[in-house]
Design a protein around this motif. Structure first.
Motif, PDB file in Angstrom:
ATOM      1  N   PHE A 176       0.816  -1.212   0.000  1.00 45.03           N
ATOM      2  CA  PHE A 176       0.000   0.000   0.000  1.00 45.03           C
ATOM      3  C   PHE A 176       0.851   1.264   0.000  1.00 45.03           C
ATOM      4  N   GLN A 177       1.938   1.292   0.775  1.00 42.30           N
ATOM      5  CA  GLN A 177       2.744   2.507   0.835  1.00 42.30           C
ATOM      6  C   GLN A 177       3.423   2.782  -0.497  1.00 42.30           C
ATOM      7  N   GLN A 178       3.866   1.740  -1.181  1.00 43.57           N
ATOM      8  CA  GLN A 178       4.435   1.929  -2.526  1.00 43.57           C
ATOM      9  C   GLN A 178       3.350   2.371  -3.517  1.00 43.57           C
ATOM     10  N   PHE A 179       2.160   1.822  -3.331  1.00 38.24           N
ATOM     11  CA  PHE A 179       1.032   2.222  -4.171  1.00 38.24           C
ATOM     12  C   PHE A 179       0.753   3.714  -4.059  1.00 38.24           C
ATOM     13  N   MET A 180       0.942   4.286  -2.873  1.00 40.98           N
ATOM     14  CA  MET A 180       0.655   5.702  -2.681  1.00 40.98           C
ATOM     15  C   MET A 180       1.503   6.577  -3.607  1.00 40.98           C
ATOM     16  N   TYR A 181       2.751   6.182  -3.846  1.00 40.29           N
ATOM     17  CA  TYR A 181       3.591   6.945  -4.782  1.00 40.29           C
ATOM     18  C   TYR A 181       3.038   6.855  -6.202  1.00 40.29           C
ATOM     19  N   LEU A 182       2.594   5.667  -6.581  1.00 37.11           N
ATOM     20  CA  LEU A 182       1.997   5.507  -7.911  1.00 37.11           C
ATOM     21  C   LEU A 182       0.709   6.310  -8.034  1.00 37.11           C
ATOM     22  N   TRP A 183      -0.088   6.316  -6.978  1.00 36.38           N
ATOM     23  CA  TRP A 183      -1.361   7.038  -6.993  1.00 36.38           C
ATOM     24  C   TRP A 183      -1.130   8.542  -7.120  1.00 36.38           C
ATOM     25  N   VAL A 184      -0.160   9.077  -6.385  1.00 30.98           N
ATOM     26  CA  VAL A 184       0.160  10.508  -6.471  1.00 30.98           C
ATOM     27  C   VAL A 184       0.631  10.859  -7.883  1.00 30.98           C
ATOM     28  N   LEU A 185       1.446   9.981  -8.475  1.00 28.31           N
ATOM     29  CA  LEU A 185       1.899  10.208  -9.845  1.00 28.31           C
ATOM     30  C   LEU A 185       0.720  10.178 -10.813  1.00 28.31           C
ATOM     31  N   ALA A 186      -0.203   9.238 -10.603  1.00 26.75           N
ATOM     32  CA  ALA A 186      -1.374   9.127 -11.479  1.00 26.75           C
ATOM     33  C   ALA A 186      -2.252  10.364 -11.394  1.00 26.75           C
ATOM     34  N   VAL A 187      -2.430  10.900 -10.196  1.00 28.13           N
ATOM     35  CA  VAL A 187      -3.264  12.088 -10.010  1.00 28.13           C
ATOM     36  C   VAL A 187      -2.586  13.329 -10.584  1.00 28.13           C
ATOM     37  N   SER A 188      -1.259  13.389 -10.524  1.00 27.94           N
ATOM     38  CA  SER A 188      -0.526  14.609 -10.880  1.00 27.94           C
ATOM     39  C   SER A 188      -0.090  14.673 -12.340  1.00 27.94           C
ATOM     40  N   PHE A 189      -0.013  13.533 -13.022  1.00 28.11           N
ATOM     41  CA  PHE A 189       0.618  13.494 -14.346  1.00 28.11           C
ATOM     42  C   PHE A 189      -0.082  14.357 -15.378  1.00 28.11           C
TER      43      PHE A 189
END
Length: 503
Positions: A176-189
């Motif tokens: 989950f914590q690694q997923f949070m980095y992917l999620w932030v990238l997905a929201v910001s890209f």
């Protein structure tokens, strides 16, 4: 109206395509593969982010839309519009980030939620900056009559990337914590393609140019920006304070359930959002030309179209609600009433159309400031009193009541000051038709017992609803615009079928 029709049509396609992707992500994937508390964390981060973005912009985007005709000059790089907006945005971001750091301990105050929130608190910074920059560029493109790009990126691409990020955790590629980095990238890209697209528009320039900013105009622009900080902040309050206060008063688990249930309200609002983005620059230009008749026409048609689409979606949600919640974890069933309450409040929002946009772009914009400041008090008070008593249902009641309040007051102000009011017998017809059709579909036999039968039940109810509702709306002629769209769609189907038969 042709520009609005085209832009609104494309925006609506991308919006509802994004809704479909978002629905799969939020309802099926997040609702089944993340814990409700983790779902709640994502909701709270986004809620704080949107509030921070609104404060960081310092009212520039709203003022920029209203006064863009003063900047418009492609040969001169639109007189430094982007440089000014970027400078103000960065200054605002520094201020809000400083405040966020100083208030961290106060914001993270609920003992049950504090560890989860604290571990991910500073993701708010990249989320806020990316969204702040995207809004500036999207607003710039919108003022140049490109409303489709921003809608595609924000409503479709961003949600598609979030779905991809969720797949990584579903297939156990990341924790989950690694997923949070992917999620932030997905929201910001989405800011990256938005910057590329904006750079291709005529007159793009990041060079400073203060020739337009005379002392008189700067004073007027600054005053309007200040007022829209208040109104914009109020708008964010009504949209996101429910999740923030629910998380603070109850738990992230309740917030996660509420977040999934409240998604249906945002689905209903997509048609009005698309129309609003397409209509805003034309309304601003119409005010500049003092063409109130055109604004009145846009206002009336927006209400009719939005209510027709909204009632259809509401019926689709209401008639399939029990079946939909079968596909979620059992604890999510507590959010069924939230769906109904929020969607009913959203119907009133759709019925009153572009009242807020018209009021804020008119010379009476200061009245909207009074409305929105009072809205902060009302919304916070309602949540404060209702959430401890009714939990997530209390947050839904607060949102619905606040939605009705500010739309009713705005409607009355536009009628009083501009002599425009969009209500007609056609709106009554739409509501009556919807109630009758809903009752007819409700008494159809149920297919129940497992998820396969539930899927079949939803399919035949939705198809029956769409056909019956479409026929009634077309026959009643309450919206010539939708009738024309239906005829065009039917002609397209006939051509495709005709080609198919000949082959």
């Amino acid at each position: 109206m042709n520009v609005i029709k085209k832009q609104a049509f494309l925006s609506t396609i991308f919006s509802y395509g994004g809704v479909l992707v978002g629905f799969v992500t939020q309802f099926f994937l997040i609702g089944n593969f993340l814990e409700p508390a983790q779902n709640g964390l994502l909701a709270v981060l986004l809620s704080y982010m949107y509030v921070l973005v609104q404060l960081s912009s310092l009212g520039f985007n709203a003022a920029g839309s209203r006064f863009f005709p003063h900047f418009r000059n492609a040969e001169k790089g639109h007189n430094g519009y982007l440089f000014l907006g970027l400078s103000i945005g960065i200054a605002g971001f520094v201020l809000t980030s400083t405040g966020l750091f100083l208030l961290k301990d106060i914001i993270i105050k609920n003992e049950e939620n504090s560890t989860l929130f604290a571990d991910n608190f500073y993701f708010l910074l990249p989320l806020t900056f990316a969204t702040l920059l995207f809004n500036l560029l999207d607003n710039y493109a919108k003022n140049l009559y490109d409303t489709v790009t921003g809608t595609f990126l924000a409503q479709f691409l961003q949600r598609l990337l979030q779905l991809v990020a969720i797949l990584f955790i579903i297939f156990q590629i990341v924790d989950f914590q690694q997923f949070m980095y992917l999620w932030v990238l997905a929201v910001s890209f989405y800011v990256v393609p938005m910057l590329w697209k904006a750079s291709k528009l005529e007159g793009f320039s990041l060079k400073p140019n203060f020739s337009v900013m005379t002392p008189k105009f700067s004073k007027e622009f600054g005053f309007y920006s200040f007022l829209t900080i208040l109104t914009g902040f109020s708008s964010m309050v009504i949209l996101y304070i429910d999740k923030i206060m629910l998380a603070g008063i109850t738990t992230f688990t309740d917030t996660g359930i509420y977040n999934t249930a409240s998604f249906f309200g945002s689905v209903m609002g997509m048609s009005l959002l698309a129309v609003n983005k397409a209509a805003q620059p034309l309304i601003a230009d119409s005010f500049a030309k003092k063409d109130l008749a055109n604004i009145s026409t846009i206002y009336r048609k927006s209400c009719t179209t939005s209510l027709i689409v909204g009632c259809w979606i509401f019926l689709g949600i209401f008639l399939n609600l029990d079946n939909l919640f079968l596909f979620l974890k059992p604890e999510y069933s507590a959010g069924k009433m939230v769906v109904i309450i929020i969607c009913l409040g959203k119907l009133f929002d759709l019925a009153t159309g572009l009242n807020g946009t018209i009021l804020t772009l008119s010379k009476y914009y200061i009245y909207d400031t009074y409305v929105m400041v009072s809205l902060i008090i009302i919304t916070v008070s309602l949540n404060y009193f209702l959430i401890p008593i009714y939990g997530m249902n209390g947050a839904a009641f607060a949102l619905a009541i606040a939605t009705i309040y500010y739309n009713l007051v705005r409607y009355l102000l536009v009628w009083w000051k501009l002599g425009m009011q969009p209500f007609s017998i056609d709106l009554v017809k739409i509501i009556v038709f919807s109630i009758i059709i809903g009752l007819i579909i409700k008494v159809l036999p149920n297919l129940e017992g497992n998820k396969v039968l539930a899927t079949m039940d939803m399919a035949y109810r939705s198809i029956t609803l769409t056909l019956l509702y479409g026929i009634v709306i077309y026959w009643s002629k309450v919206s010539p615009e939708l009738n024309g769209a239906m005829r065009n769609a039917w002609e397209g189907v006939r051509k495709v079928l005709g080609l198919g038969f000949r082959s």
